[in-house]
Design an enzyme around this catalytic site. Structure first.
Site, PDB file in Angstrom:
ATOM      1  N   GLN A 110      11.276   0.737  15.692  1.00 23.87           N
ATOM      2  CA  GLN A 110      11.639  -0.325  14.745  1.00 23.87           C
ATOM      3  C   GLN A 110      13.047  -0.099  14.186  1.00 23.87           C
ATOM      4  O   GLN A 110      13.808  -1.052  14.009  1.00 23.87           O
ATOM      5  CB  GLN A 110      10.614  -0.378  13.612  1.00 23.87           C
ATOM      6  CG  GLN A 110      10.999  -1.330  12.485  1.00 23.87           C
ATOM      7  CD  GLN A 110       9.899  -1.515  11.457  1.00 23.87           C
ATOM      8  OE1 GLN A 110       8.974  -2.268  11.688  1.00 23.87           O
ATOM      9  NE2 GLN A 110      10.002  -0.849  10.323  1.00 23.87           N
ATOM     10  N   SER A 155       0.469   3.904   5.642  1.00 22.98           N
ATOM     11  CA  SER A 155      -0.549   3.133   4.908  1.00 22.98           C
ATOM     12  C   SER A 155      -1.857   3.120   5.695  1.00 22.98           C
ATOM     13  O   SER A 155      -2.936   3.044   5.128  1.00 22.98           O
ATOM     14  CB  SER A 155      -0.074   1.702   4.691  1.00 22.98           C
ATOM     15  OG  SER A 155       1.166   1.717   4.022  1.00 22.98           O
ATOM     16  N   ARG A 156      -1.749   3.183   7.025  1.00 26.22           N
ATOM     17  CA  ARG A 156      -2.955   3.116   7.860  1.00 26.22           C
ATOM     18  C   ARG A 156      -3.774   4.403   7.831  1.00 26.22           C
ATOM     19  O   ARG A 156      -4.904   4.411   8.323  1.00 26.22           O
ATOM     20  CB  ARG A 156      -2.587   2.758   9.305  1.00 26.22           C
ATOM     21  CG  ARG A 156      -2.152   1.308   9.452  1.00 26.22           C
ATOM     22  CD  ARG A 156      -1.965   0.915  10.908  1.00 26.22           C
ATOM     23  NE  ARG A 156      -1.805  -0.517  11.080  1.00 26.22           N
ATOM     24  CZ  ARG A 156      -0.632  -1.134  11.273  1.00 26.22           C
ATOM     25  NH1 ARG A 156       0.477  -0.431  11.307  1.00 26.22           N
ATOM     26  NH2 ARG A 156      -0.577  -2.446  11.422  1.00 26.22           N
ATOM     27  N   HIS A 193       6.986   5.826   1.116  1.00 26.70           N
ATOM     28  CA  HIS A 193       7.758   4.702   0.572  1.00 26.70           C
ATOM     29  C   HIS A 193       8.543   5.142  -0.671  1.00 26.70           C
ATOM     30  O   HIS A 193       9.687   4.740  -0.861  1.00 26.70           O
ATOM     31  CB  HIS A 193       6.829   3.551   0.170  1.00 26.70           C
ATOM     32  CG  HIS A 193       6.099   2.923   1.310  1.00 26.70           C
ATOM     33  ND1 HIS A 193       4.734   3.057   1.476  1.00 26.70           N
ATOM     34  CD2 HIS A 193       6.526   2.158   2.344  1.00 26.70           C
ATOM     35  CE1 HIS A 193       4.358   2.388   2.556  1.00 26.70           C
ATOM     36  NE2 HIS A 193       5.429   1.844   3.107  1.00 26.70           N
ATOM     37  N   TYR A 200       0.867  -1.179   0.000  1.00 27.63           N
ATOM     38  CA  TYR A 200       0.000   0.000   0.000  1.00 27.63           C
ATOM     39  C   TYR A 200       0.908   1.235   0.000  1.00 27.63           C
ATOM     40  O   TYR A 200       0.800   2.117   0.862  1.00 27.63           O
ATOM     41  CB  TYR A 200      -0.979  -0.009   1.177  1.00 27.63           C
ATOM     42  CG  TYR A 200      -2.301   0.599   0.760  1.00 27.63           C
ATOM     43  CD1 TYR A 200      -3.127  -0.069  -0.136  1.00 27.63           C
ATOM     44  CD2 TYR A 200      -2.695   1.854   1.203  1.00 27.63           C
ATOM     45  CE1 TYR A 200      -4.323   0.502  -0.572  1.00 27.63           C
ATOM     46  CE2 TYR A 200      -3.889   2.425   0.770  1.00 27.63           C
ATOM     47  CZ  TYR A 200      -4.690   1.743  -0.108  1.00 27.63           C
ATOM     48  OH  TYR A 200      -5.848   2.308  -0.543  1.00 27.63           O
ATOM     49  N   LEU A 201       1.784   1.249  -0.986  1.00 26.90           N
ATOM     50  CA  LEU A 201       2.858   2.249  -1.016  1.00 26.90           C
ATOM     51  C   LEU A 201       2.318   3.663  -1.184  1.00 26.90           C
ATOM     52  O   LEU A 201       1.373   3.893  -1.928  1.00 26.90           O
ATOM     53  CB  LEU A 201       3.836   1.934  -2.153  1.00 26.90           C
ATOM     54  CG  LEU A 201       4.485   0.550  -2.128  1.00 26.90           C
ATOM     55  CD1 LEU A 201       5.547   0.441  -3.220  1.00 26.90           C
ATOM     56  CD2 LEU A 201       5.082   0.214  -0.775  1.00 26.90           C
ATOM     57  N   HIS A 202       2.958   4.590  -0.493  1.00 31.34           N
ATOM     58  CA  HIS A 202       2.585   6.004  -0.582  1.00 31.34           C
ATOM     59  C   HIS A 202       3.858   6.819  -0.777  1.00 31.34           C
ATOM     60  O   HIS A 202       4.957   6.247  -0.926  1.00 31.34           O
ATOM     61  CB  HIS A 202       1.825   6.437   0.670  1.00 31.34           C
ATOM     62  CG  HIS A 202       2.493   6.034   1.948  1.00 31.34           C
ATOM     63  ND1 HIS A 202       3.676   6.585   2.369  1.00 31.34           N
ATOM     64  CD2 HIS A 202       2.169   5.094   2.868  1.00 31.34           C
ATOM     65  CE1 HIS A 202       4.036   6.038   3.512  1.00 31.34           C
ATOM     66  NE2 HIS A 202       3.145   5.117   3.830  1.00 31.34           N
ATOM     67  N   GLU A 203       3.714   8.119  -0.747  1.00 29.67           N
ATOM     68  CA  GLU A 203       4.843   9.010  -1.025  1.00 29.67           C
ATOM     69  C   GLU A 203       6.018   8.760  -0.054  1.00 29.67           C
ATOM     70  O   GLU A 203       7.181   8.926  -0.425  1.00 29.67           O
ATOM     71  CB  GLU A 203       4.346  10.465  -0.978  1.00 29.67           C
ATOM     72  CG  GLU A 203       5.372  11.522  -1.293  1.00 29.67           C
ATOM     73  CD  GLU A 203       6.235  11.248  -2.529  1.00 29.67           C
ATOM     74  OE1 GLU A 203       5.700  10.707  -3.537  1.00 29.67           O
ATOM     75  OE2 GLU A 203       7.441  11.556  -2.478  1.00 29.67           O
TER      76      GLU A 203
HETATM   77  O1  PAF Z   1       7.911  -1.173   8.512  1.00 28.31           O
HETATM   78  C1  PAF Z   1       7.317  -2.087   7.904  1.00 28.31           C
HETATM   79  O2  PAF Z   1       6.602  -1.848   6.924  1.00 28.31           O
HETATM   80  C2  PAF Z   1       7.478  -3.520   8.361  1.00 28.31           C
HETATM   81  O3  PAF Z   1       7.562  -3.596   9.733  1.00 28.31           O
HETATM   82  C3  PAF Z   1       8.668  -4.242   7.686  1.00 28.31           C
HETATM   83  C4  PAF Z   1       9.988  -3.616   8.074  1.00 28.31           C
HETATM   84  C5  PAF Z   1       8.501  -4.211   6.187  1.00 28.31           C
HETATM   85  C6  PAF Z   1       8.690  -5.703   8.135  1.00 28.31           C
HETATM   86  O4  PAF Z   1       7.511  -6.358   7.808  1.00 28.31           O
END
Ligand code: PAF
Length: 285
Positions: free
Chosen positions: A155, A188-189, A39, A34-37
């Site tokens: 993360q 994406s959310r 990403h 669900y790529l956005h700007e």
């Molecule tokens: O940040 C994310 O989108 C996810 O946690 C990742 C790093 C792709 C792992 O599923």
């Protein structure tokens, strides 16, 4: 060059081995689609650093809790391919759940100490799922560099720890958070939010910048900095504040008073209805 789609681990490994044998550097942007700007910016960043950029799209079931949004997580693979290609990616690696976790699969990687606070508490098992899938993706894609977004600040620390502790020969790059015009971090959310919620959610940005401004003006007491964020966040209708904290940027450790040379991360997680939103700002002296 048109985007090439690869779905099997073996094909991905062979492809990357050939690239490496040709002396090409591989950049990697792991995503859940669900790529956005935001990403697209990570992909462009990777393209600047490496010869070939590989994007993965895999909604990883092992990082979702039983009551989380795995089944309703937004998916649009065709659009993802388009966004990835436009941003400069050469390969889309999109394995199925069965390819990643075939029958009999039973190993997990344990996330390190940075995973034991904040989202590690509110989402038990989440970071073990993240480091497991990231380790598997690294072993398939064999990148020289991997780009992650600062929006998922905890993360990024957990992944840096994974790479250091398990000796992955990969350089981790953290790219800045992309924001909508009102300051809301791209995610994406965000698609779950109504227009009205999106406006309200922009107060997260306001809360973070107010706390950063206060630190800039000399406030060093963690409680006072947190109170500034809380006060603004509490004005969001029906908000549930999970946390709004100021902690040491490199360890996520709490403190009463920061010293002059401490880097601070301001971390926020809220729920608006069933949607959980996180954001952060890092302040350096
Ligand atoms: O940040 C994310 O989108 C996810 O946690 C990742 C790093 C792709 C792992 O599923």
């Amino acid at each position: 060059m048109p985007l090439q789609i690869i779905t099997s681990v073996e094909e991905m490994q062979n492809y990357s081995s050939v690239l490496r044998a040709k002396g090409k550097t591989i950049g990697f942007v792991p995503t859940m689609g669900y790529l956005h700007e935001g990403h697209a910016a990570l992909i462009r960043h990777s393209c600047l650093e490496a010869d070939i950029t590989i994007v993965s799209v895999f909604v990883n079931p092992t990082q979702f809790g039983p009551n989380e949004d795995f089944s309703r997580y937004p998916r649009d693979f065709e659009r993802d391919c388009h966004v990835a290609e436009e941003a400069g990616a050469a390969i889309m690696y999109a394995p199925t759940v069965e390819e990643m976790y075939p029958n009999g699969y039973s190993s997990m990687v344990l996330a390190g100490k940075e995973s034991q606070v904040f989202d590690g508490v509110s989402r038990p098992g989440h970071f073990n799922g993240v480091v497991t899938v990231v380790a598997k993706l690294f072993n398939a894609v064999k990148p020289h560099i991997a780009v992650f977004g600062q929006k998922d600040y905890q993360q990024t620390l957990v992944i840096k720890r994974l790479v250091k502790d398990l000796d992955f020969d990969i350089r981790i790059i953290i790219a800045p958070t992309e924001r909508e015009l009102n300051g809301l971090a791209r995610s994406s959310r965000n698609v779950y939010l109504s227009e009205h919620d999106r406006e309200n959610a922009s107060l997260i940005y306001k809360a973070l910048t107010a706390a950063v401004d206060a630190r800039q003006q000399g406030e060093k007491n963690a409680h006072s900095l947190q109170a500034i964020m809380q006060k603004i966040l509490m004005t969001i209708p029906h908000v549930h504040i999970e946390y709004a904290q100021a902690v040491h940027a490199d360890t996520l450790m709490e403190t009463l008073d920061f010293s002059d040379d401490n880097s601070i991360v301001f971390l926020v997680a809220i729920r608006l209805g069933t949607t959980r939103l996180i954001d952060n700002f890092v302040w350096h002296p």
